[in-house]
Write an enzyme that holds these catalytic residues in place. Structure first.
Site, short mmCIF file in Angstrom:
data_model
loop_
_atom_site.label_atom_id
_atom_site.label_comp_id
_atom_site.label_asym_id
_atom_site.label_seq_id
_atom_site.Cartn_x
_atom_site.Cartn_y
_atom_site.Cartn_z
CG ASP A 166 -41.60 12.82 48.29
OD1 ASP A 166 -41.58 13.23 47.11
OD2 ASP A 166 -42.62 12.85 49.00
P1 NAP Z 1 -43.36 8.73 47.68
O1 NAP Z 1 -42.44 9.89 47.60
O2 NAP Z 1 -44.70 8.96 48.27
O3 NAP Z 1 -43.52 8.17 46.19
C1 NAP Z 1 -44.23 7.02 45.93
C2 NAP Z 1 -44.13 6.75 44.43
O4 NAP Z 1 -44.67 5.46 44.25
C3 NAP Z 1 -44.95 7.72 43.60
O5 NAP Z 1 -44.11 8.60 42.91
C4 NAP Z 1 -45.76 6.80 42.66
O6 NAP Z 1 -45.47 7.17 41.30
C5 NAP Z 1 -45.23 5.40 42.96
N1 NAP Z 1 -46.29 4.41 43.00
C6 NAP Z 1 -47.52 4.50 43.58
N2 NAP Z 1 -48.21 3.37 43.40
C7 NAP Z 1 -47.40 2.52 42.71
C8 NAP Z 1 -47.55 1.21 42.23
N3 NAP Z 1 -48.69 0.51 42.40
N4 NAP Z 1 -46.52 0.65 41.57
C9 NAP Z 1 -45.36 1.34 41.38
N5 NAP Z 1 -45.18 2.59 41.80
C10 NAP Z 1 -46.19 3.17 42.47
O7 NAP Z 1 -42.71 7.53 48.44
P2 NAP Z 1 -41.43 7.47 49.40
O8 NAP Z 1 -40.17 7.73 48.64
O9 NAP Z 1 -41.59 6.21 50.13
O10 NAP Z 1 -41.56 8.71 50.35
C11 NAP Z 1 -42.48 8.72 51.40
C12 NAP Z 1 -43.12 10.09 51.48
O11 NAP Z 1 -44.26 10.00 52.30
C13 NAP Z 1 -42.23 11.15 52.08
O12 NAP Z 1 -42.56 12.40 51.55
C14 NAP Z 1 -42.60 11.09 53.56
O13 NAP Z 1 -42.30 12.27 54.24
C15 NAP Z 1 -44.08 10.85 53.44
N6 NAP Z 1 -44.68 10.12 54.53
C16 NAP Z 1 -43.94 9.28 55.29
C17 NAP Z 1 -44.53 8.55 56.27
C18 NAP Z 1 -43.73 7.65 57.16
O14 NAP Z 1 -43.84 7.72 58.37
N7 NAP Z 1 -42.98 6.75 56.56
C19 NAP Z 1 -45.91 8.62 56.43
C20 NAP Z 1 -46.67 9.46 55.59
C21 NAP Z 1 -46.01 10.21 54.64
P3 NAP Z 1 -46.54 6.80 40.16
O15 NAP Z 1 -47.81 7.45 40.56
O16 NAP Z 1 -45.94 7.38 38.93
O17 NAP Z 1 -46.63 5.33 40.12
#
Ligand code: NAP
Length: 456
Positions: free
Chosen positions: A383
């Site tokens: 994201d």
């Molecule tokens: P993300 O959008 O949640 O994407 C994580 C990606 O990691 C997934 O597409 C997944 O694809 C991949 N993944 C998962 N396990 C994996 C593994 N073992 N090895 C390799 N890849 C793996 O991550 P982000 O870009 O960090 O974004 C964070 C999101 O979480 C945002 O939407 C944010 O708003 C939200 N959020 C943020 C917080 C905060 O405070 N930081 C807290 C909660 C939520 P695959 O399944 O294809 O592997």
């Protein structure tokens, strides 16, 4: 004399909380900050035993020992990736404790029931109850126990009715403080309000919600501190309330959402135009080819996301960085403010792996650099690098600032498959012409990259 010691200890604890919080603002000093604040809490707890006419000593000790044991065991066991729900749970307990204090004081026949006392106790009770039940729902959502996003028809109107009902009941209680039935209905309404407010909110917004409840818990604790005339509680509550409010604002800003939008827009309840990838397919790359791209680059920017944490790949990433540096490549890390699952998630993991702070850049510092970068290596971020946030007005993440990895010459993405990120939105970056996918678990894929670079 004893009372002076107690008051001084409470004051000292409050000072230690503030010092601790100040240190937590820097990743370098954060661990020390936790210790300072912990010592403050220990002093405040010990000082409570010196309060004159303390009753129910054995019950207090049982609660202390069982609570501490439970917290110790669960904190030792919890995985880094499950930390947000742990925080939600602890936070909820704080709100619940504040509400419980209010309940005890309100039904205590010998407590002072002046207008100001009852009003403050009831305000803390209401806020604490909402924070308690809301945090429990937030915990259940992040834990995957409550996957469905429940939204009733006219949900916001229902919530408004509940809020008004709770306030009317509080008003009644100010007039008739010892009305136990009204008090019970008041608590039920406040608890249901917390549940109803949280149920429709999507999982991706939970961190903001947890931070908001954290602020509310602080406020409730501060108010009940006033009821108990306990300065440590008052100051700690105000500090938690203020820092929680600032964090909530920062997180909402990082997602480019207003708090109102987070709370009332049912973000993620509906899918947008997200599945449209214009028939484009992701293109896979082998570790050996990715290694060539990276080892002969001038500059590589590593963009970590939740997947790096899930794969616990931070140590391998640091090994890879050092190897690239030996090859003469400039390596920088780009950290999105909401990457991962909690604020500072990536910074903590990279610091744990030994990555120097000088290599770590935040969004505003690094975004202009992507266009001068040969390779952006995205590991488990989705994201936070999704261009839909910039160019798809129908996307639920539209408006969220992103790391502009798409501007670099080559993008290599490490992820296990075609899974979406937290928001459930497809990512057009993964099918872009300059993007190649290195499929696999994060740790294994980086290990393969390391081996491939070593054998060049
Ligand atoms: P993300 O959008 O949640 O994407 C994580 C990606 O990691 C997934 O597409 C997944 O694809 C991949 N993944 C998962 N396990 C994996 C593994 N073992 N090895 C390799 N890849 C793996 O991550 P982000 O870009 O960090 O974004 C964070 C999101 O979480 C945002 O939407 C944010 O708003 C939200 N959020 C943020 C917080 C905060 O405070 N930081 C807290 C909660 C939520 P695959 O399944 O294809 O592997």
């Amino acid at each position: 004399m004893l009372n002076t010691i107690v008051q001084f200890s409470f004051f000292l604890s409050a000072v230690l909380f503030i010092i601790g919080l100040k240190q937590m603002a820097s990743p370098k000093k954060a661990q020390k900050g936790i210790v300072w604040a912990g010592v403050g809490m220990l002093i405040a707890t010990l000082a409570s035993f010196l309060v004159p006419n303390l009753q129910n000593l054995s019950l207090i000790l049982i609660a202390l020992v069982s609570g501490s044991a439970l917290a110790y065991v669960s904190a030792k066991k919890v995985a880094m990736t499950d930390m947000p729900q742990m925080i939600a749970l602890y936070n909820g307990m704080g709100g619940g404790a504040a509400a419980a204090i209010a309940a005890v004081e309100l039904i205590n026949p010998i407590a002072e029931h002046s207008l100001i006392f009852t009003t403050i106790a009831l305000s803390g009770a209401m806020i604490g109850s909402v924070a308690f039940s809301g945090s429990i729902i937030a915990f259940a959502k992040l834990q995957g126990w409550q996957k469905k996003q429940v939204s009733l028809p006219a949900q916001n109107s229902l919530n408004a009715i509940l809020l008004i009902a709770t306030i009317v009941l509080a008003y009644k209680l100010v007039q008739i403080p010892d009305a136990t039935i009204i008090l019970t209905i008041f608590f039920v309404c406040a608890l249901v309000l917390g549940i109803m407010l949280t149920l429709p909110i999507g999982g991706a917004d939970m961190p903001v919600v947890i931070s908001l409840y954290n602020a509310l818990t602080g406020l409730a604790v501060g108010l009940e501190g006033f009821v108990l005339q306990n300065p440590a509680m008052m100051i700690a509550g105000i500090v938690v309330g203020a820092s929680g409010t600032l964090l909530t604002q920062l997180m909402a800003k990082a997602m480019n959402r207003s708090l109102f939008n987070v709370l009332f827009s049912n973000f993620g309840a509906t899918k947008s135009s997200d599945n449209n990838q214009d028939g484009k397919e992701m293109k896979a790359i082998e570790a050996s080819d990715a290694a060539v791209n990276m080892a002969y680059a001038n500059q590589v920017i590593i963009v970590p996301g939740y997947g790096m944490a899930a794969a616990a790949a931070q140590h391998k990433i640091w090994e890879l960085t050092q190897l690239l540096q030996q090859e003469g490549v400039t390596v920088k890390f780009a950290i999105h403010p909401v990457a991962g699952r909690m604020p500072g998630h990536m910074n903590v993991l990279l610091a744990e792996a030994g990555v120097p702070y000088e290599l770590i850049y935040d969004l505003e510092q690094i975004n202009a650099e992507f266009s001068n970068t040969d390779v952006s290596l995205i590991i488990g971020a989705n994201d936070t690098v999704n261009p839909a946030a910039e160019n798809d007005k129908d996307s639920p993440i539209y408006g969220m600032p992103i790391l502009k990895a798409q501007n670099s010459q080559n993008v290599i993405v490490i992820k296990r498959g075609k899974g979406t990120g937290f928001s459930g939105v497809q990512n057009e970056l993964f099918v872009a012409d300059n993007t190649k996918m290195l499929f696999g678990d994060g740790q294994k894929a980086v290990a393969d990259l390391i081996n491939a670079i070593k054998s060049l």
